[in-house]
Design a protein around this motif. Sequence first.
Motif, PDB file in Angstrom:
ATOM      1  N   ALA A 409      -3.391  38.145  90.286  1.00  0.00           N
ATOM      2  CA  ALA A 409      -2.308  38.304  91.268  1.00  0.00           C
ATOM      3  C   ALA A 409      -2.764  39.184  92.427  1.00  0.00           C
ATOM      4  N   ALA A 410      -3.502  40.266  92.114  1.00  0.00           N
ATOM      5  CA  ALA A 410      -3.993  41.166  93.165  1.00  0.00           C
ATOM      6  C   ALA A 410      -4.940  40.438  94.106  1.00  0.00           C
ATOM      7  N   GLY A 411      -5.701  39.493  93.572  1.00  0.00           N
ATOM      8  CA  GLY A 411      -6.620  38.741  94.411  1.00  0.00           C
ATOM      9  C   GLY A 411      -5.938  37.712  95.288  1.00  0.00           C
ATOM     10  N   LEU A 412      -4.720  37.335  94.931  1.00  0.00           N
ATOM     11  CA  LEU A 412      -4.009  36.300  95.690  1.00  0.00           C
ATOM     12  C   LEU A 412      -3.106  36.862  96.790  1.00  0.00           C
ATOM     13  N   THR A 413      -2.561  38.055  96.584  1.00  0.00           N
ATOM     14  CA  THR A 413      -1.619  38.583  97.574  1.00  0.00           C
ATOM     15  C   THR A 413      -2.344  38.982  98.852  1.00  0.00           C
ATOM     16  N   GLN A 414      -1.641  38.838  99.985  1.00  0.00           N
ATOM     17  CA  GLN A 414      -2.174  39.225 101.288  1.00  0.00           C
ATOM     18  C   GLN A 414      -1.627  40.567 101.747  1.00  0.00           C
ATOM     19  N   ASN A 415      -0.758  41.173 100.917  1.00  0.00           N
ATOM     20  CA  ASN A 415      -0.170  42.451 101.285  1.00  0.00           C
ATOM     21  C   ASN A 415      -0.925  43.578 100.582  1.00  0.00           C
ATOM     22  N   GLU A 416      -1.441  44.511 101.364  1.00  0.00           N
ATOM     23  CA  GLU A 416      -2.289  45.558 100.809  1.00  0.00           C
ATOM     24  C   GLU A 416      -1.521  46.483  99.883  1.00  0.00           C
ATOM     25  N   ARG A 417      -0.276  46.797 100.217  1.00  0.00           N
ATOM     26  CA  ARG A 417       0.529  47.668  99.363  1.00  0.00           C
ATOM     27  C   ARG A 417       0.787  47.011  98.012  1.00  0.00           C
ATOM     28  N   ARG A 419      -1.034  44.686  96.646  1.00  0.00           N
ATOM     29  CA  ARG A 419      -2.311  44.578  95.934  1.00  0.00           C
ATOM     30  C   ARG A 419      -2.612  45.879  95.187  1.00  0.00           C
ATOM     31  N   ALA A 420      -2.323  46.999  95.803  1.00  0.00           N
ATOM     32  CA  ALA A 420      -2.588  48.287  95.161  1.00  0.00           C
ATOM     33  C   ALA A 420      -1.747  48.451  93.899  1.00  0.00           C
ATOM     34  N   VAL A 421      -0.489  48.021  93.950  1.00  0.00           N
ATOM     35  CA  VAL A 421       0.386  48.117  92.777  1.00  0.00           C
ATOM     36  C   VAL A 421      -0.151  47.245  91.649  1.00  0.00           C
ATOM     37  N   LEU A 422      -0.546  46.027  91.965  1.00  0.00           N
ATOM     38  CA  LEU A 422      -1.044  45.098  90.941  1.00  0.00           C
ATOM     39  C   LEU A 422      -2.364  45.597  90.346  1.00  0.00           C
ATOM     40  N   GLU A 423      -3.235  46.123  91.176  1.00  0.00           N
ATOM     41  CA  GLU A 423      -4.502  46.663  90.672  1.00  0.00           C
ATOM     42  C   GLU A 423      -4.255  47.867  89.772  1.00  0.00           C
ATOM     43  N   SER A 424      -3.258  48.671  90.133  1.00  0.00           N
ATOM     44  CA  SER A 424      -2.923  49.830  89.310  1.00  0.00           C
ATOM     45  C   SER A 424      -2.397  49.398  87.940  1.00  0.00           C
ATOM     46  N   ARG A 425      -1.593  48.360  87.912  1.00  0.00           N
ATOM     47  CA  ARG A 425      -1.068  47.874  86.636  1.00  0.00           C
ATOM     48  C   ARG A 425      -2.189  47.284  85.780  1.00  0.00           C
ATOM     49  N   ALA A 426      -3.111  46.601  86.421  1.00  0.00           N
ATOM     50  CA  ALA A 426      -4.258  46.043  85.684  1.00  0.00           C
ATOM     51  C   ALA A 426      -5.110  47.169  85.104  1.00  0.00           C
ATOM     52  N   ALA A 427      -5.355  48.211  85.914  1.00  0.00           N
ATOM     53  CA  ALA A 427      -6.176  49.323  85.444  1.00  0.00           C
ATOM     54  C   ALA A 427      -5.508  50.065  84.285  1.00  0.00           C
TER      55      ALA A 427
END
Length: 432
Positions: A409-417, A419-427
């Motif tokens: 999902a983080a790789g697909l979104t074009q919104n930087e904010r 993307r940060a939330v999704l990457e944080s959840r993955a981490a």
Amino acid sequence: MTGAADTGNVAGKVVDAVWRMESARIVGALTRMLRDLGRAEELAQDALLEALERWPGDGVPDRPGAWLMQVAKRRALDHLRHHAMHASKEGELSWEMDNLLADGGSFRDPAVLAMLAQDAADIDDDVLRLIFVCCHPVLSAEARAALALKLLGGLATGEIARAFLVPEATVAQRIVRAKRTLTEARVPFEVPRGEELKPRLASVLQVIYLIFNEGYSASAGNEWLRPTLCREALRLSRVLAELMPDEGEVHGLVALMEIQSSRERARTGPDGAPILLMEQDRSRWDRLLIGRGLAALERAGRLGALGPYALQAAIAACHARALTPDATDWARIAALYDALAQLMPSPVVELNRAVALGMAYGPQAGLALADALLDVPALRNYHLLPSVRGDLLAKLGRHAEAQAEFERAAGLTQNERERAVLESRAAALGNP
């Protein structure tokens, strides 16, 4: 010098505020007089420039909106007189112009001025006509949105470009082409009647809805919210509701945007980072906007069966009535999504229904529906599908799968904010 500069700055801010409030009324009035949207906008802009030149020195008039309207109409009358004189010389004087100038009349005669004068009801009708012209189906969705924000919202081309994260030249080109298309298609300056009204009204509502959605959850860029778009869309919907008080879906759209707007202060942290719905401080929700939204929803219900916008407003109302996340009536939300899916079937509605089912009846129920959407072409690159699946998988304890979904999902979104939330959840799932 400083005093003069301060006076100029104050006058400039007043002009800007008045223009945003009055531009639709002025452009609408001139379009009715001239039957030429492009020319009407040009003359309205001329009146705006005159205000910018005169108000800093002369002072802001007591009724600035009326001043702008009077100046704009005077310029329109001058244009009509010039056109009439030219057409008369060329032997092309129209029947309407011929009647206006009959018996030695002129555009300064009281009788002629009275014919062109407008009362408040006429001006409201002009605004309504302008809304339908800007949102005509002959235009693309992008062109409709740009033209609506320019002529109805009073936004500058640069503001629209920044809001949608596209070059200013692109927006300017869209607006120019839109006006040319309307002229070539000979779109009448009128509100459609009878069988033509419903599809045209649907186009108007869709444009306002799209403008609001882009502001509510920006599709790209480094900001999660674009409040200007939300507020302009809400303002346009309120104007439309006043002009069309018997249309239930208009009030449904107003209700939806009032309630959604009530969460604005709680949707981001101090650094602008998104705060998801279930984690928001509900004491920061605007109860006045919620009250207005619930009243609009009730009015929509009194006018007949709830349509797609009113059903979405009813879903938003379930959240608004819940003082805590645990108090949310998810079973009712799931039922409302069932009704919405029948009335307006779409993959996105089904995805939202999966979320509601997961909350109401357990994550496995939601995951079953989300999995059924994996092969839908429209959702193949839609970042919220893996985001929803990641959330449901995490609740089922399937952390590795959930992590992979959040990363996708983080790789697909074009919104930087976002993307940060999704990457944080993955981490977080990778480091329990």
